[in-house]
Scaffold this active site. Structure first.
Site, PDB file in Angstrom:
ATOM      1  CB  THR A  17      -1.198   0.071   1.128  1.00 32.63           C
ATOM      2  OG1 THR A  17      -1.905   1.303   1.101  1.00 32.63           O
ATOM      3  CG2 THR A  17      -0.068   0.233   2.537  1.00 32.63           C
ATOM      4  CG  HIS A  18       2.226   3.801  -2.620  1.00 32.83           C
ATOM      5  ND1 HIS A  18       1.912   2.410  -3.133  1.00 32.83           N
ATOM      6  CD2 HIS A  18       3.356   4.280  -3.228  1.00 32.83           C
ATOM      7  CE1 HIS A  18       2.925   2.289  -3.723  1.00 32.83           C
ATOM      8  NE2 HIS A  18       3.906   3.202  -3.934  1.00 32.83           N
ATOM      9  CG  ASN A  19      -3.928   4.764   3.123  1.00 29.62           C
ATOM     10  OD1 ASN A  19      -3.674   4.952   4.126  1.00 29.62           O
ATOM     11  ND2 ASN A  19      -5.136   5.039   2.485  1.00 29.62           N
ATOM     12  CE  LYS A  22      -5.680  -0.433   2.610  1.00 29.85           C
ATOM     13  NZ  LYS A  22      -6.309  -0.815   1.488  1.00 29.85           N
ATOM     14  CG  ASP A  78      -9.233  -5.248  -4.004  1.00 28.28           C
ATOM     15  OD1 ASP A  78      -8.643  -4.117  -3.905  1.00 28.28           O
ATOM     16  OD2 ASP A  78     -10.110  -5.650  -4.587  1.00 28.28           O
ATOM     17  CB  SER A  79     -12.030  -4.159   1.402  1.00 33.44           C
ATOM     18  OG  SER A  79     -11.450  -3.031   1.544  1.00 33.44           O
ATOM     19  CG  ASP A 177     -17.351   2.570   7.489  1.00 30.35           C
ATOM     20  OD1 ASP A 177     -17.506   1.586   6.649  1.00 30.35           O
ATOM     21  OD2 ASP A 177     -16.553   3.056   7.921  1.00 30.35           O
ATOM     22  CE  LYS A 197     -15.537   0.185   9.928  1.00 29.70           C
ATOM     23  NZ  LYS A 197     -14.789   0.861   9.148  1.00 29.70           N
ATOM     24  CG  HIS A 202     -15.273  -5.796   5.631  1.00 35.63           C
ATOM     25  ND1 HIS A 202     -15.387  -4.973   6.494  1.00 35.63           N
ATOM     26  CD2 HIS A 202     -14.537  -5.076   4.689  1.00 35.63           C
ATOM     27  CE1 HIS A 202     -15.261  -3.447   6.060  1.00 35.63           C
ATOM     28  NE2 HIS A 202     -14.392  -3.699   4.824  1.00 35.63           N
TER      29      HIS A 202
END
Length: 217
Positions: A17-19, A22, A78-79, A177, A197, A202
């Protein structure tokens, strides 16, 4: 899909990731297991085109590209949101529905520059077209994929079911959300405390399966 025999996570792991957010979230989840996480962004790795037609395909694409480029095991996720009455859409295009087109004005200024209110409105508009008795059920899906430099891989799938509500409620979440009420609840994901949460999401479901396969004695 469990890991190939002999392949277990240990030491350094690339999070594909580049986030930065995350990376922090996944690093915190893996910290108790002695895994040292670094992001693809920190390593200057490329972001591959997500050309798959399923969450599994896209997660594996990202994990395999990062593992090959870094020479280290890599984890990708991936979501997205799947709505029954929309034939599972937006699905793998969940984030794309939040991207403004040239005729829709400037890109949004919220999370990752996407306009999630617009995306939620698209879902609601399509549901409304089907009338007041439309099936409003759906689910969030998450796939975690691990790839090793030698080509081995493992996939863990998570899911949380719920219903779509309108108008959006809550400011604690992101993405879709504010319109998603998990099964058995009355609050949207954006109204639930983030810690609560994360226990039922998931991603939590997929991560629990990963931990059971990778770190169980």
């Amino acid at each position: 899909m469990a890991a190939t025999a002999g392949h277990r996570l240990a030491g350094k792991l690339v999070i594909a990731t580049h986030n930065a957010g995350k990376l922090r979230e996944i690093s915190a989840l893996l910290a108790p297991y002695g895994v040292d996480c670094v992001s693809a962004g920190e390593l200057g790795l490329p972001e591959p085109a997500e050309t798959g037609t399923s969450f599994v395909e896209n997660a594996l694409i990202k994990a395999r590209v990062a593992a090959e480029a870094a020479g280290l095991p890599a984890l990708a996720d991936d979501s997205g949101l799947c709505v029954v009455a929309l034939g599972g859409r937006p699905g793998v295009y969940t984030a794309d529905w939040a991207e403004r087109q040239w005729f829709e004005g400037e890109p949004g200024q919220d999370w990752q520059g996407r306009d999630w209110y617009m995306a939620m409105g698209k879902v609601e508009g399509l549901l409304a077209e089907q009338g007041p008795s439309v099936d409003r059920s759906g689910w969030f899906a998450c796939v975690l994929a691990i790839a090793w430099p030698d080509g081995a891989s493992a996939v863990y799938e998570g899911r949380v079911d719920g219903t779509l509500t309108w108008p959006p409620r809550g400011a604690l979440g992101f993405g879709y959300d504010p319109v998603f009420v998990p099964l058995g609840g009355t609050l949207t994901f954006a109204e639930i405390d983030p810690a609560d949460k994360h226990r039922i999401s998931h991603r939590a479901d997929a991560f629990a399966k990963l931990v059971a396969d990778q770190f169980a004695d």
